[in-house]
Design an enzyme around this catalytic site. Structure first.
Site, PDB file in Angstrom:
ATOM      1  N   GLY A 211       0.783  -1.235   0.000  1.00 20.88           N
ATOM      2  CA  GLY A 211       0.000   0.000   0.000  1.00 20.88           C
ATOM      3  C   GLY A 211       0.814   1.284   0.000  1.00 20.88           C
ATOM      4  O   GLY A 211       0.368   2.299  -0.516  1.00 20.88           O
TER       5      GLY A 211
ATOM      6  N   ASP B 100       0.513   3.431   4.237  1.00 22.31           N
ATOM      7  CA  ASP B 100      -0.565   4.113   3.513  1.00 22.31           C
ATOM      8  C   ASP B 100      -1.618   4.685   4.449  1.00 22.31           C
ATOM      9  O   ASP B 100      -2.004   5.840   4.320  1.00 22.31           O
ATOM     10  CB  ASP B 100      -1.201   3.178   2.461  1.00 22.31           C
ATOM     11  CG  ASP B 100      -1.683   1.836   3.026  1.00 22.31           C
ATOM     12  OD1 ASP B 100      -1.524   1.567   4.239  1.00 22.31           O
ATOM     13  OD2 ASP B 100      -2.215   1.036   2.224  1.00 22.31           O
TER      14      ASP B 100
ATOM     15  N   ASP C 297      -5.654   2.620  10.241  1.00 22.45           N
ATOM     16  CA  ASP C 297      -7.076   2.326  10.429  1.00 22.45           C
ATOM     17  C   ASP C 297      -7.235   1.775  11.848  1.00 22.45           C
ATOM     18  O   ASP C 297      -7.239   2.531  12.808  1.00 22.45           O
ATOM     19  CB  ASP C 297      -7.527   1.364   9.327  1.00 22.45           C
ATOM     20  CG  ASP C 297      -9.023   1.078   9.370  1.00 22.45           C
ATOM     21  OD1 ASP C 297      -9.759   1.870   9.973  1.00 22.45           O
ATOM     22  OD2 ASP C 297      -9.460   0.064   8.794  1.00 22.45           O
TER      23      ASP C 297
ATOM     24  N   LYS D 125      -7.744   7.273   9.764  1.00 26.51           N
ATOM     25  CA  LYS D 125      -9.170   7.329  10.107  1.00 26.51           C
ATOM     26  C   LYS D 125      -9.234   7.642  11.596  1.00 26.51           C
ATOM     27  O   LYS D 125      -8.929   6.775  12.421  1.00 26.51           O
ATOM     28  CB  LYS D 125      -9.859   6.007   9.762  1.00 26.51           C
ATOM     29  CG  LYS D 125      -9.922   5.751   8.265  1.00 26.51           C
ATOM     30  CD  LYS D 125     -10.612   4.451   7.917  1.00 26.51           C
ATOM     31  CE  LYS D 125     -10.625   4.218   6.413  1.00 26.51           C
ATOM     32  NZ  LYS D 125     -11.099   2.849   6.065  1.00 26.51           N
TER      33      LYS D 125
ATOM     34  N   PHE E 245     -14.259   3.109   3.111  1.00 27.56           N
ATOM     35  CA  PHE E 245     -13.168   2.362   2.498  1.00 27.56           C
ATOM     36  C   PHE E 245     -12.683   3.113   1.264  1.00 27.56           C
ATOM     37  O   PHE E 245     -13.469   3.425   0.369  1.00 27.56           O
ATOM     38  CB  PHE E 245     -13.612   0.948   2.123  1.00 27.56           C
ATOM     39  CG  PHE E 245     -12.444   0.054   1.835  1.00 27.56           C
ATOM     40  CD1 PHE E 245     -11.743  -0.537   2.876  1.00 27.56           C
ATOM     41  CD2 PHE E 245     -12.021  -0.165   0.540  1.00 27.56           C
ATOM     42  CE1 PHE E 245     -10.630  -1.329   2.628  1.00 27.56           C
ATOM     43  CE2 PHE E 245     -10.915  -0.953   0.269  1.00 27.56           C
ATOM     44  CZ  PHE E 245     -10.231  -1.540   1.322  1.00 27.56           C
ATOM     45  N   VAL E 246     -11.396   3.430   1.242  1.00 30.98           N
ATOM     46  CA  VAL E 246     -10.861   4.245   0.153  1.00 30.98           C
ATOM     47  C   VAL E 246      -9.839   3.459  -0.677  1.00 30.98           C
ATOM     48  O   VAL E 246      -9.215   2.523  -0.182  1.00 30.98           O
ATOM     49  CB  VAL E 246     -10.200   5.538   0.688  1.00 30.98           C
ATOM     50  CG1 VAL E 246     -11.242   6.462   1.299  1.00 30.98           C
ATOM     51  CG2 VAL E 246      -9.097   5.227   1.705  1.00 30.98           C
TER      52      VAL E 246
ATOM     53  N   ASP F 141      -5.626  -0.386  -2.106  1.00 24.47           N
ATOM     54  CA  ASP F 141      -6.342  -1.303  -2.984  1.00 24.47           C
ATOM     55  C   ASP F 141      -7.678  -1.727  -2.427  1.00 24.47           C
ATOM     56  O   ASP F 141      -7.940  -1.652  -1.225  1.00 24.47           O
ATOM     57  CB  ASP F 141      -5.522  -2.575  -3.183  1.00 24.47           C
ATOM     58  CG  ASP F 141      -5.521  -3.443  -1.914  1.00 24.47           C
ATOM     59  OD1 ASP F 141      -5.083  -2.936  -0.862  1.00 24.47           O
ATOM     60  OD2 ASP F 141      -5.977  -4.597  -1.966  1.00 24.47           O
TER      61      ASP F 141
ATOM     62  N   ARG G 122      -4.849   0.361  -7.121  1.00 23.53           N
ATOM     63  CA  ARG G 122      -3.710   1.053  -6.505  1.00 23.53           C
ATOM     64  C   ARG G 122      -3.175   2.156  -7.415  1.00 23.53           C
ATOM     65  O   ARG G 122      -2.551   3.105  -6.942  1.00 23.53           O
ATOM     66  CB  ARG G 122      -2.566   0.069  -6.232  1.00 23.53           C
ATOM     67  CG  ARG G 122      -2.879  -1.010  -5.221  1.00 23.53           C
ATOM     68  CD  ARG G 122      -1.590  -1.725  -4.832  1.00 23.53           C
ATOM     69  NE  ARG G 122      -1.831  -2.994  -4.182  1.00 23.53           N
ATOM     70  CZ  ARG G 122      -2.043  -3.160  -2.884  1.00 23.53           C
ATOM     71  NH1 ARG G 122      -2.084  -2.106  -2.088  1.00 23.53           N
ATOM     72  NH2 ARG G 122      -2.235  -4.357  -2.371  1.00 23.53           N
TER      73      ARG G 122
HETATM   74  P1  IMP Z   1      -4.974  -1.326  10.109  1.00 19.78           P
HETATM   75  O1  IMP Z   1      -6.408  -1.644  10.386  1.00 19.78           O
HETATM   76  O2  IMP Z   1      -4.545   0.002  10.701  1.00 19.78           O
HETATM   77  O3  IMP Z   1      -4.066  -2.459  10.461  1.00 19.78           O
HETATM   78  O4  IMP Z   1      -4.906  -1.127   8.543  1.00 19.78           O
HETATM   79  C1  IMP Z   1      -4.120  -2.034   7.870  1.00 19.78           C
HETATM   80  C2  IMP Z   1      -4.129  -1.995   6.404  1.00 19.78           C
HETATM   81  O5  IMP Z   1      -5.460  -2.186   5.961  1.00 19.78           O
HETATM   82  C3  IMP Z   1      -3.639  -0.727   5.747  1.00 19.78           C
HETATM   83  O6  IMP Z   1      -2.224  -0.668   5.643  1.00 19.78           O
HETATM   84  C4  IMP Z   1      -4.306  -0.898   4.399  1.00 19.78           C
HETATM   85  O7  IMP Z   1      -3.553  -1.742   3.578  1.00 19.78           O
HETATM   86  C5  IMP Z   1      -5.627  -1.568   4.749  1.00 19.78           C
HETATM   87  N1  IMP Z   1      -6.723  -0.589   4.847  1.00 19.78           N
HETATM   88  C6  IMP Z   1      -7.315  -0.082   5.945  1.00 19.78           C
HETATM   89  N2  IMP Z   1      -8.287   0.784   5.610  1.00 19.78           N
HETATM   90  C7  IMP Z   1      -8.291   0.814   4.249  1.00 19.78           C
HETATM   91  C8  IMP Z   1      -9.075   1.527   3.277  1.00 19.78           C
HETATM   92  O8  IMP Z   1      -9.976   2.338   3.552  1.00 19.78           O
HETATM   93  N3  IMP Z   1      -8.768   1.264   1.973  1.00 19.78           N
HETATM   94  C9  IMP Z   1      -7.788   0.406   1.576  1.00 19.78           C
HETATM   95  N4  IMP Z   1      -7.034  -0.271   2.449  1.00 19.78           N
HETATM   96  C10 IMP Z   1      -7.297  -0.069   3.767  1.00 19.78           C
HETATM   97 MG    MG Z   2      -4.859  -3.311   1.412  1.00 20.00          MG
END
Ligand code: IMP
Ligand code: MG
Length: 186
Positions: free
Chosen positions: A45, A101, A104, A132, A153-154, A160, A166
């Site tokens: 990402g 990237d 979340d 977020k 979701f972006v 992706d 991407r």
């Molecule tokens: P986490 O929930 O902070 O572990 O997010 C982990 C990964 O989930 C990020 O590095 C992205 O690859 C993916 N991700 C989380 N939210 C989004 C979104 O809105 N769009 C695309 N990928 C996302």
């Molecule tokens: Mg992803």
């Protein structure tokens, strides 16, 4: 605009301007660095953000990467993260900057920060293009944030859905009918 996109949240111009400004913030933070910085990108990402950001940073730098898979489906994250390929230069006593990237749930960065901290860097900071707000626990700290985005979701600019989109040059929300299948690619 791509036919699968419902709306653009962050335009190409806005991304370009903000990434340049963020690089300025990062440059200031590392003014005192003696060894130069080691950038660790979380792939896939971060690939677009990394390539734009690093070209604004004038330091002596090395670049490594870690691949991470989430345990969950394509458009949902649970905080579960599994490390894949780790390709890193020496991190001991280096100023290390993680580049990802999006923050979340924080599951990915929690794991990566812990693994890198164990390698004994002089300092460990994190830059994310997107966040977020209010979703990650406080102990998953990030030092540099490009944009706070609403909790949708972006895709685009490296992010992706199910491995695709991407290469869109902007950050966008997909049309709802595009969602629904599963993958584990982070
Ligand atoms: P986490 O929930 O902070 O572990 O997010 C982990 C990964 O989930 C990020 O590095 C992205 O690859 C993916 N991700 C989380 N939210 C989004 C979104 O809105 N769009 C695309 N990928 C996302
Ligand atoms: Mg992803």
């Amino acid at each position: 605009m791509h036919e699968d996109v419902a709306r653009v949240l962050i335009s190409e111009d806005a991304l370009r301007d903000r990434v340049a400004a963020l690089a300025g913030e990062i440059e200031q933070a590392y003014e005192q660095s003696v060894t130069g910085i080691t950038v660790v990108a979380i792939l896939t990402g971060a690939v677009v953000f990394l390539s734009d950001l690093m070209r604004h940073l004038p330091y002596r730098m090395e670049v490594g990467y870690i691949t991470v898979s989430s345990y969950t489906g394509p458009a949902v994250t649970s905080g579960g993260a599994k490390l894949g390929v780790i390709s890193l230069p020496e991190l001991r006593n280096r100023d290390v900057l993680i580049v990802d990237d999006i923050l979340d749930s924080g599951g990915t960065l929690r794991v990566v920060q812990s693994v890198l901290r164990d390698r004994g860097p002089a300092s460990l900071r994190t830059a994310v293009l997107l966040r977020k707000p209010g979703k990650a626990p406080a102990e998953v700290a990030v030092d540099f944030v490009g944009f706070d985005v609403e909790d949708v979701f972006v895709v685009g600019y490296g992010l992706d859905f199910d491995g695709y989109y991407r290469n869109l040059p902007y950050i966008a929300e997909l049309k709802s009918e595009r969602y629904g299948r599963s993958s584990d690619d982070a």
